[in-house]
Design an enzyme around this catalytic site. Structure first.
Site, PDB file in Angstrom:
ATOM      1  N   VAL A 117       0.844  -1.194   0.000  1.00  0.00           N
ATOM      2  CA  VAL A 117       0.000   0.000   0.000  1.00  0.00           C
ATOM      3  C   VAL A 117       0.881   1.247   0.000  1.00  0.00           C
ATOM      4  CG1 VAL A 117      -1.819   1.261   1.209  1.00  0.00           C
ATOM      5  CG2 VAL A 117      -1.739  -1.241   1.342  1.00  0.00           C
ATOM      6  N   SER A 118       0.683   2.129  -0.955  1.00  0.00           N
ATOM      7  CA  SER A 118       1.365   3.422  -0.997  1.00  0.00           C
ATOM      8  C   SER A 118       2.889   3.214  -0.936  1.00  0.00           C
ATOM      9  CB  SER A 118       0.847   4.306   0.144  1.00  0.00           C
ATOM     10  OG  SER A 118       1.316   5.623   0.013  1.00  0.00           O
ATOM     11  N   TRP A 119       3.555   3.716   0.113  1.00  0.00           N
ATOM     12  CA  TRP A 119       5.003   3.520   0.271  1.00  0.00           C
ATOM     13  C   TRP A 119       5.350   2.040   0.208  1.00  0.00           C
ATOM     14  CZ3 TRP A 119       8.234   0.820   3.450  1.00  0.00           C
ATOM     15  CH2 TRP A 119       9.575   1.216   3.514  1.00  0.00           C
TER      16      TRP A 119
ATOM     17  N   THR B 185      -0.137   3.068  -5.376  1.00  0.00           N
ATOM     18  CA  THR B 185       1.320   3.141  -5.334  1.00  0.00           C
ATOM     19  C   THR B 185       1.904   3.439  -6.705  1.00  0.00           C
ATOM     20  OG1 THR B 185       3.269   2.052  -4.407  1.00  0.00           O
ATOM     21  CG2 THR B 185       1.729   0.662  -5.648  1.00  0.00           C
TER      22      THR B 185
END
Length: 313
Positions: A113-115, A139
């Site tokens: 998720v994301s980072w 992401t």
């Protein structure tokens, strides 16, 4: 330690313990999956977003049952001690592999998720034989990303949203693109501030990093999920990932912001289940509750220098 609003029975509390990786200690969690008559499914390795402690994944684990879920706090985040040295995504993938093997897992699905999408892609390439399928949520390919809204990015560069809940509520929609009333409580109820050092080292881990040099060699079947109202990671990045990955499928959630895994949880998990080809199993919607481990992990709150935080906001 008693927590007033924790019910007598909680559906799926994790086992939390510490893993030693080189000179670094990482607080680790494993949620045990439930066999619903179709056999126990492939375990899921979960890479969280920047500054996010493992308890924030509780709502996801409560809904996405049927398999073990494994995650850990990055150095200086949640209950993990501060980083001893700077690290890169390859080290995060190496740490994940060690944790998996130490706990008897040889093959996993991977979700970033994301980072956490960077380490998830890194793991899928670096640990090919351990990766069955890959899910990438909100992401990018790294430094080669199409940047988001400058107002959102400027606020994201500071850990203040993890420290000041009033700041989070006031800026939630600007930051993430999700409706505040749907997300603030679910995101913040189990939120633990990272240390300043931990947050900065996590930001530094991605400086100059891109998955483009190896992304075509990721052989795992991949699902890319994006929100078309994401202020941090514009939906264009999903198209880039989908184009670059050999075995990829793209799903865009209309009206969703950066935190759709929380704010549109049931819908997102339905998409993931479809990707996995799982039979539908009726699951009650579980409201997030404050977990006892949050109090134990709240070990960085006195480490913030107000002048420093004010300077980088």
């Amino acid at each position: 330690m008693a927590v007033d609003n924790l019910p007598d029975f909680h559906p799926n509390l994790p086992r939390i313990f510490f893993s030693r990786v080189g000179n670094q200690t990482l607080r680790t969690a494993i949620w045990s999956g439930k066999d619903k008559g179709f056999g126990k499914r492939t375990p899921l390795l979960f890479f969280n977003g920047i500054g996010a402690n493992l308890e924030i994944a509780q709502a996801f684990a409560d809904t996405f049952t049927g398999r073990d879920i494994i995650t850990f706090d990055m150095p200086g985040v949640g209950g993990s001690p501060d980083p001893t040295v700077p690290y890169r995504p390859w080290w995060v993938a190496k740490a994940a592999k060690q944790i998996l093997l130490e706990n008897g897992y040889k093959k996993v699905d991977v979700l970033g998720v994301s980072w956490g999408g960077g380490p998830a892609q890194q793991f899928a390439w670096q640990c090919k034989d351990m990766t069955k399928r890959l899910i990438l949520c909100a992401t990018t390919t790294g430094v080669t990303m199409v940047p988001g809204n400058p107002k959102a990015l400027s606020k994201m560069m500071s850990p203040k949203r993890y420290i000041d809940r009033d700041f989070l509520a006031k800026n939630f929609e600007t930051l993430y693109g999700d409706a505040a009333e749907a997300g603030v409580r679910d995101f913040s109820i189990n939120m633990v501030p990272p240390s300043v050092k931990g947050y900065l080292y996590q930001l530094m881990a991605m400086v100059g990093y891109s998955t483009l040099p190896f992304i075509r060699r990721i052989r795992a079947k991949t699902l890319v999920i994006m929100g078309d109202n994401d202020h941090i990671v514009p939906v264009t990045n999903g198209y880039i990932l989908n184009f670059a990955l050999k075995r990829s499928k793209l799903k865009i959630i209309e009206g969703a912001g950066h935190l759709f895994l929380l704010t549109r949880r049931d819908e997102t998990i339905g998409i993931i289940r479809d990707f996995f080809g799982e039979p539908e199993v009726a699951e009650p919607h579980v409201e997030p509750v404050l977990l006892p481990s949050v109090a134990a992990a709240f070990n960085h709150k006195d480490e913030f220098d107000p002048a420093f935080v004010k300077a980088i906001v």
